[in-house]
Design an enzyme around this catalytic site. Structure first.
Site, PDB file in Angstrom:
ATOM      1  N   CYS A 264      -9.206  -2.103   3.087  1.00 53.49           N
ATOM      2  CA  CYS A 264      -8.104  -2.793   2.856  1.00 53.49           C
ATOM      3  C   CYS A 264      -8.372  -4.038   3.590  1.00 53.49           C
ATOM      4  O   CYS A 264      -8.850  -4.223   4.541  1.00 53.49           O
ATOM      5  CB  CYS A 264      -6.806  -2.073   3.577  1.00 53.49           C
ATOM      6  N   THR A 265      -7.889  -5.331   3.043  1.00 49.88           N
ATOM      7  CA  THR A 265      -8.195  -6.522   3.539  1.00 49.88           C
ATOM      8  C   THR A 265      -7.614  -6.995   4.959  1.00 49.88           C
ATOM      9  O   THR A 265      -8.232  -7.927   5.602  1.00 49.88           O
ATOM     10  CB  THR A 265      -8.234  -7.714   2.439  1.00 49.88           C
ATOM     11  N   HIS A 266      -6.727  -6.272   5.137  1.00 51.05           N
ATOM     12  CA  HIS A 266      -6.239  -6.235   6.707  1.00 51.05           C
ATOM     13  C   HIS A 266      -7.097  -5.798   7.705  1.00 51.05           C
ATOM     14  O   HIS A 266      -7.080  -6.128   8.742  1.00 51.05           O
ATOM     15  CB  HIS A 266      -4.689  -5.533   6.745  1.00 51.05           C
TER      16      HIS A 266
ATOM     17  N   GLY B 173       0.868  -1.395  -0.007  1.00 50.79           N
ATOM     18  CA  GLY B 173      -0.090  -0.146   0.199  1.00 50.79           C
ATOM     19  C   GLY B 173       0.595   1.423  -0.019  1.00 50.79           C
ATOM     20  O   GLY B 173       0.258   2.471  -0.360  1.00 50.79           O
TER      21      GLY B 173
ATOM     22  N   CYS C  86      -6.887  -8.490  -2.170  1.00 51.23           N
ATOM     23  CA  CYS C  86      -6.068  -7.354  -1.809  1.00 51.23           C
ATOM     24  C   CYS C  86      -6.695  -6.216  -2.657  1.00 51.23           C
ATOM     25  O   CYS C  86      -6.741  -6.190  -3.814  1.00 51.23           O
ATOM     26  CB  CYS C  86      -4.696  -7.556  -2.038  1.00 51.23           C
ATOM     27  N   ASN C  87      -7.174  -5.071  -1.809  1.00 48.90           N
ATOM     28  CA  ASN C  87      -7.790  -3.870  -2.752  1.00 48.90           C
ATOM     29  C   ASN C  87      -6.575  -3.274  -3.521  1.00 48.90           C
ATOM     30  O   ASN C  87      -6.711  -2.568  -4.665  1.00 48.90           O
ATOM     31  CB  ASN C  87      -8.236  -2.811  -1.740  1.00 48.90           C
TER      32      ASN C  87
HETATM   33  N1  DGL Z   1      -4.169  -6.076   2.148  1.00 48.89           N
HETATM   34  C1  DGL Z   1      -4.293  -4.981   1.377  1.00 48.89           C
HETATM   35  C2  DGL Z   1      -5.140  -4.182   0.658  1.00 48.89           C
HETATM   36  O1  DGL Z   1      -6.093  -4.574   0.896  1.00 48.89           O
HETATM   37  C3  DGL Z   1      -2.852  -4.240   1.318  1.00 48.89           C
HETATM   38  C4  DGL Z   1      -2.002  -4.209   2.665  1.00 48.89           C
HETATM   39  C5  DGL Z   1      -0.581  -3.672   2.014  1.00 48.89           C
HETATM   40  O2  DGL Z   1      -0.382  -2.482   2.373  1.00 48.89           O
HETATM   41  O3  DGL Z   1       0.210  -4.534   1.824  1.00 48.89           O
HETATM   42  O4  DGL Z   1      -5.155  -3.075   0.126  1.00 48.89           O
END
Ligand code: DGL
Length: 276
Positions: A194-196, A43, A73-74
């Site tokens: 964001c999927t996190h 990101g 992952c977005n």
């Molecule tokens: N999980 C990721 C998303 O959905 C991004 C996390 C990252 O910055 O690597 O965007």
């Protein structure tokens, strides 16, 4: 593992939030999950890096003959899905994007917060989505917040269980977005782009209050994937046996293992991928 699996990847452990929804929706399918933790976070990197990594991972999964692929992952979806669709026209590719549309449908106050990575928010794909959702019949206002460091903090906490940094960043970013609540002028819907971030929802919930809607797209992606599989592909297992989940990482295996155990209740071993 028999039959063809569904490939799923993310920059790290965040995509496990999507895998959880996929698994719940399709318990008889096999899944191969790749966490690109060795090259994360995406990101705060430039689009060329995210595109190159997404290509390498998709190539690897295609070599393993996945029947469909979910970009969980977005950031990677925004940077790479269009190109990957052109490069793999025969492969069903499902991406994830911030849940602006369902947020517009749900919001009563018309004020919607959006948390996402800097790279997602800067992408042409997100700008188009924002323009489309801002221009509808309903009068809505989006407050968009890049959340530098938050995905990384969540990644780290999976291993250590220490969420101090995650909590501090959630407090900082929700304060920056504005006042939450269900009264006129308050933000009543918060998009986790964001999927996190769903793995920080407990902290976010404590900060924004019980009435604010937290929106992520995991279940919508799972429904869309299931529709695609049922419509055009061979569903696996025919309802007979539980599906298998194989986990791989380009980073530390104990890290993904801890996250999968903590958030999915999975005790599967984790393979390490060094060469992709
Ligand atoms: N999980 C990721 C998303 O959905 C991004 C996390 C990252 O910055 O690597 O965007």
């Amino acid at each position: 593992m028999t039959g063809q699996a569904i490939g799923v990847f993310d920059s790290g452990i965040g995509g496990l939030s999507v895998l959880k929804a996929l698994w719940a929706a399709m318990p008889h399918e096999d899944f191969i999950y790749i966490a690109d933790s060795g090259h994360a976070p995406y990101g705060e990197r430039d689009e060329a890096h995210v595109l190159a990594r997404s290509r390498a991972i998709v190539q690897h999964l295609v070599r393993h003959k996945v029947k469909a692929l979910v970009i969980a992952c977005n950031t990677a979806t925004a940077a790479a899905i269009q190109l990957l669709r052109a490069e793999y026209p025969g492969l069903p590719l499902i991406g994830v994007e911030p849940a602006l549309k369902p947020a517009v449908a749900l919001s009563q106050t018309g004020r919607i917060g959006v948390m996402a990575t800097r790279s997602t928010l800067a992408s042409a794909k997100f700008r188009a989505l924002l323009a489309a959702q801002s221009g509808g019949a309903k009068d809505v206002h989006f407050i968009v917040q890049p959340c530098d460091g938050l995905a990384h903090a969540i990644e780290t906490s999976a291993d250590t269980g220490d969420t101090t940094r995650t909590q501090a960043l959630c407090a900082h970013y929700t304060r920056a977005i504005g006042e939450f609540g269900t009264q006129v002028g308050q933000i009543d819907t918060l998009v986790l782009g964001c999927t996190h971030y769903p793995f920080a929802s407990e902290h976010l919930r404590a900060l924004v209050g019980p009435e604010v809607q937290l929106m992520d797209n995991g279940e919508a992606v799972a429904r869309q994937t299931r529709r695609l599989i049922q419509a055009s592909l061979q569903p696996s297992g025919a309802g007979q046996r539980p599906g298998e989940i194989s986990l791989f990482t380009t980073g530390q295996p104990q890290h993904l293992q801890a996250a999968a155990r903590r958030w999915l209740g999975l005790s599967a071993g984790v393979g390490v991928l060094v060469a992709i």
